[in-house]
Design an enzyme around this catalytic site. Sequence first.
Site, PDB file in Angstrom:
ATOM      1  CG  HIS A 272      -1.854   1.020   1.426  1.00  0.00           C
ATOM      2  ND1 HIS A 272      -1.541   2.299   1.834  1.00  0.00           N
ATOM      3  CD2 HIS A 272      -3.200   1.023   1.237  1.00  0.00           C
ATOM      4  CE1 HIS A 272      -2.634   3.028   1.892  1.00  0.00           C
ATOM      5  NE2 HIS A 272      -3.664   2.283   1.528  1.00  0.00           N
TER       6      HIS A 272
ATOM      7  CE  LYS B 258      -6.995  -0.237   6.458  1.00  0.00           C
ATOM      8  NZ  LYS B 258      -7.797   0.410   5.425  1.00  0.00           N
TER       9      LYS B 258
ATOM     10  CG  ASP C 278       0.864  -2.342   6.144  1.00  0.00           C
ATOM     11  OD1 ASP C 278      -0.077  -2.495   6.938  1.00  0.00           O
ATOM     12  OD2 ASP C 278       0.779  -1.640   5.117  1.00  0.00           O
TER      13      ASP C 278
ATOM     14  CD  GLN D  55      -6.705  -4.331   4.334  1.00  0.00           C
ATOM     15  OE1 GLN D  55      -7.647  -5.017   4.737  1.00  0.00           O
ATOM     16  NE2 GLN D  55      -6.878  -3.096   3.871  1.00  0.00           N
TER      17      GLN D  55
ATOM     18  CB  CYS E  81      -3.915   3.478  -1.536  1.00  0.00           C
ATOM     19  SG  CYS E  81      -5.191   4.702  -1.286  1.00  0.00           S
TER      20      CYS E  81
HETATM   21  N1  C6P Z   1      -6.122   0.587   3.038  1.00  0.00           N
HETATM   22  C1  C6P Z   1      -7.972   0.261   1.519  1.00  0.00           C
HETATM   23  O1  C6P Z   1      -9.072   0.557   1.039  1.00  0.00           O
HETATM   24  P1  C6P Z   1      -4.738   3.920   7.218  1.00  0.00           P
HETATM   25  O2  C6P Z   1      -5.368   4.686   6.105  1.00  0.00           O
HETATM   26  O3  C6P Z   1      -3.557   4.646   7.788  1.00  0.00           O
HETATM   27  O4  C6P Z   1      -5.692   3.435   8.228  1.00  0.00           O
HETATM   28  O5  C6P Z   1      -4.174   2.556   6.561  1.00  0.00           O
HETATM   29  C2  C6P Z   1      -3.279   2.610   5.492  1.00  0.00           C
HETATM   30  C3  C6P Z   1      -3.049   1.240   4.966  1.00  0.00           C
HETATM   31  C4  C6P Z   1      -1.800   0.668   5.107  1.00  0.00           C
HETATM   32  N2  C6P Z   1      -1.558  -0.595   4.704  1.00  0.00           N
HETATM   33  C5  C6P Z   1      -2.502  -1.353   4.153  1.00  0.00           C
HETATM   34  C6  C6P Z   1      -2.180  -2.754   3.752  1.00  0.00           C
HETATM   35  C7  C6P Z   1      -3.783  -0.820   3.969  1.00  0.00           C
HETATM   36  O6  C6P Z   1      -4.729  -1.588   3.434  1.00  0.00           O
HETATM   37  C8  C6P Z   1      -4.071   0.503   4.369  1.00  0.00           C
HETATM   38  C9  C6P Z   1      -5.407   1.122   4.119  1.00  0.00           C
HETATM   39  C10 C6P Z   1      -7.469   1.017   2.729  1.00  0.00           C
HETATM   40  O7  C6P Z   1      -7.299  -0.655   1.065  1.00  0.00           O
HETATM   41  C11 C6P Z   1      -7.635   2.500   2.548  1.00  0.00           C
HETATM   42  S1  C6P Z   1      -6.626   3.158   1.263  1.00  0.00           S
END
Ligand code: C6P
Length: 405
Positions: free
Chosen positions: A122, A225, A199, A202, A363
């Site tokens: 991401h 999430k 990371d 997910q 993203c």
């Molecule tokens: N992915 C998606 O629709 P934040 O925005 O900081 O809570 O998370 C960022 C982020 C980082 N790593 C991974 C693997 C992610 O999936 C995400 C967020 C969302 O896929 C919003 S773009």
Amino acid sequence: MIDLKKIRSDFPGLQINVHGKPYVYFDSAATSQKPKMVIDAVTSYYTDYTANVHRGIYFASEKATNHYESVRAQVAQLIHASSERNIIFTKGTTESINMVAYSWARKHLKPGDEILITEMEHHSNLVPWQIAAQDTGAILKYIPITMDGTLDLSDIGLLLSPSTKLFAITQQSNVLGTVNPIKELVRKGHDMGAVVLVDAAQSVPHQSVDVQDLNCDFLAFSGHKMLGPTGVGVLYGKMEILEDMTPFHGGGEMINRVTMQESTWNDIPYRFEAGTPNIAQVIGLGAAIDYLNDIGMATVHFYEQELLAHAKNALSDIDGITIYGPENNCGAVIPFNIDGIHAADLAQFLDQDGIAVRAGHHCAQPIMDKFGVSSTVRASFYVYNTKDEVDQFIQCLNNIKKYFV
Ligand code: C6P
């Protein structure tokens, strides 16, 4: 056995109608719905004991502080950290990773050092490393992905070397659902002396994660999430590594002693929580963890896998569909395109039927480049979704297709 009727009744956000149709929410990888226990916990903080934390010696402040700190212990338990001192509250995965990129990487990286990430990251686990590389003279390298959406580890022996100072990998791809062999990758990183960041944005919401078993140095995830509020996330770090980081933000709470000439720093984790934190959100996260623990992470994972198998099976019968990502070792995420229909159009048609999916690059533009597409539709599930919803989704896709022949 999962009590779906009860679970669904806990989520006010699932009870609404959209365009006159019952709402089907298939965008939990972007953010999850919130059970009323989480909403109530947030409301209760604002109505019953609003006060700042760590600062007051009166009833409400002490209650808020106790709740806030007990969530730190809950998080530590959830991810099997050895101590709550390893848990830093941030506003989300993005901020957690940036904290490492600023407070660890800028202190420890020098020109010629290497940062290794993967093509399936991401942007939140990619752009901070591009900036850190520019600022420090380090070199950013990528583990490629194969066309089946898994990591191509054939050259890992060349990509990972003693020059690799930081290895940052996603545990589960937000686009493809791919679950990476994270424990093995952490070990390979450590064999070369690299610090390893996972990371887990997910993964933590959908499976049991054990940081001591993984032996990762950092792990980042977001509360929103995993049924919690927006604006709260976590950075887990090993104590000796956190001790060797410069503060990220300066301000209240992160100091020990301030004079006009200099300051000394508070203990960890407070050193990295400058200013008034997102108190209500942290308390809401605690309620979300309680909720997930009541169901059990193993049950959450098992149920989602059933749903995923059902959906993939039914989707694969649709003419002209391309489903991206691996067949096995996948989270409850399905990225796809249908010949002749733009992903954004498909998402809009589904919205007319009350079905929420995400369309776009999610993203993670390097993944799109790899597959030669500008966007995909992504359906992502959580523990509150049902097979009936999946069947309705398939029926809608088949109906939409008729407009395009
Ligand atoms: N992915 C998606 O629709 P934040 O925005 O900081 O809570 O998370 C960022 C982020 C980082 N790593 C991974 C693997 C992610 O999936 C995400 C967020 C969302 O896929 C919003 S773009």
